[in-house]
Scaffold this active site. Structure first.
Site, short mmCIF file in Angstrom:
data_model
loop_
_atom_site.label_atom_id
_atom_site.label_comp_id
_atom_site.label_asym_id
_atom_site.label_seq_id
_atom_site.Cartn_x
_atom_site.Cartn_y
_atom_site.Cartn_z
N SER A 1 0.84 -1.20 0.00
CA SER A 1 0.00 0.00 0.00
C SER A 1 0.88 1.26 0.00
O SER A 1 1.66 1.45 -0.94
CB SER A 1 -0.95 -0.05 1.19
N ASP B 1 -10.22 -5.57 -2.95
CA ASP B 1 -9.60 -4.53 -2.12
C ASP B 1 -10.48 -3.28 -2.16
O ASP B 1 -10.72 -2.73 -3.23
CB ASP B 1 -8.22 -4.24 -2.72
N HIS C 1 -7.31 -6.04 1.21
CA HIS C 1 -6.12 -5.21 1.44
C HIS C 1 -5.35 -5.65 2.68
O HIS C 1 -4.38 -5.01 3.07
CB HIS C 1 -6.60 -3.76 1.61
#
Lengths: 284, 284
Positions: free
Chosen positions: B150, B226, B259
């Protein structure tokens, strides 16, 4: 019995779920986690029970246990209950110590006030939750096994020795093997079951074996740098009892390892392969 | 430079350590974790850098990343820094939001007040910490690679593209690939670097590639479930930029994955094997 989904996450092509339900056994809401590996629709899978140690909830092993890769490979459902009832009205240790009360149910049905009202983890883990798992997940109740860590190792050993026909494999990481003989256990068994030590023997792996309980073979991993080894865990007491009883104990003293999930995760794969083999799952 | 040991735990026959030092770059104490796999005395090992995402410290991947088994097998040191300076006097987001300030350093050297005083994560991760690792661990500085998740995927891509000669492999899990074009990035780069968007381009993987940065091949895994995919991550922007620039991008859209570390841990093994191969470590 209604099961509420707290969360599900895809992982290793299976589903890691966290669930909540209202327990009849404990009279509280209880949270547990279940990993269901990838499988063909309609298949029933064997179930590995994992009982956690002092202070833990379902979350510790779910986050740090590193079991999903192998459970996915080997086709094993992995169930992790909480270690005690929780919530409003649930009694705790008077001094809020970590080793009694909340997070420290010791897998017994308490008879002493005020704990008898909710601390019924034996019934919860051996009766209520297995029914719920069988009813709500693709589980084969004829193929179950059990493992645990520390206080949960104590739970796995006592439950396995009490229900040898139900569990095809029993193993433990750094278990409390003789709670009647160590401070953690004396405090907990006294607090939950009262001062009559005869009543403790059903919740003490070494005493169970002395009293005739049998299981073909046990696997135990124990770190030799575990700070609780000498005072609380004393695996040699289990070794002596097994030796006398003719139980095959594979007790591995792991050099340099401590009591943490860094230790557990290292040997989780060995334990899951040991369980899978005895649950009739193909080797990987 | 003095490094204080916070903890060490034996795991997978190596040592998982957590360390603290006073950073010149950030002017604060910084904590990081290092896993050193089992190795022969005197051997120097390749180093994999792992940069974490928003809200994280070193602890998230250290507990949930499931990297140790493979790092032990493949002979890789695994380093996980914190994501921002912390402590007294370190400015935070005015509203204490999760996506700016503490836990959200974005791997840049801030120039805007009040962040310029401590938010110097670019210098910390690319200069100060590598020297400290080389001086204090059995690391081979000629064999390094970098990955991240991320915001840390953003860090890994921008650092890798800026230092292609230093890193033999670059990969990311669900990275922010074009911070200049998404809300998380606009807030962070604006807040740390000011309103001149030209200055942002050095900290935007897509812009770096448009401006001529090159790297032979990149590996990116992205879950298609996600929740940040459409608004914040936009991996197609990286795919387009790589395509135009002749960079080989292995972008894998993983069906059903989100995620979380349940996603990261699933594909950590693939990434570590990709890195090990490029770092000249024998295949397992």
């Amino acid at each position: 019995m209604t099961v509420q989904t707290v969360s599900t996450n895809r992982s290793f092509d299976g589903v890691q779920g966290v669930y909540r339900h209202t327990s009849r056994a404990t009279g509280t809401d209880m949270v547990f986690s279940v990993f269901v590996p990838p499988h063909a629709e309609g298949t029933k899978l064997p179930v590995v029970w994992y009982l956690s140690g002092l202070t833990c909830t379902h979350a510790n092993v779910t986050e740090k246990g590193e079991f999903r890769r192998l459970c996915a490979d080997l086709g094993l459902i992995f169930v992790a209950p909480d270690t005690s009832p929780r919530g409003e009205g649930v009694a705790d240790d008077a001094a809020e110590a970590y080793d009694f009360g909340l997070g420290a149910g010791f897998y017994v049905d308490a008879v002493e006030a005020p704990f008898a009202a909710h601390y019924r983890m034996w019934s919860y883990v051996t009766e209520e939750l297995p029914k719920l798992i069988a009813d709500n997940f693709p589980a084969d109740p004829t193929r179950q096994s059990i493992m645990g860590h520390s206080m949960g190792g104590h739970g796995a050993l006592t439950i396995g020795l009490t229900h040898p026909d139900r569990f095809r494999a029993v193993s433990a990481f750094s278990p409390i093997v003789a709670p009647s003989q160590v401070p953690w256990g004396e405090k907990a068994l006294g607090g939950y079951l009262g001062n009559d030590r005869a009543a403790w023997r059903k919740h003490d792996a070494v005493a169970l074996i002395e009293d005739g309980a049998r299981y073909p073979e046990l696997l135990v991993d124990q770190g030799d740098a575990d700070p609780f080894l000498a005072e609380q865990l004393k695996p040699h007491l289990l070794a002596q009892a097994c030796d006398k009883a003719g139980i095959t104990l594979l007790l591995r003293l792991q050099p340099g390892y401590d009591h943490s999930y860094f230790f557990i995760s290292t040997f989780m794969g060995d334990h899951l392969r040991w369980h899978a083999e005895r649950l009739g799952q193909p080797k990987r």
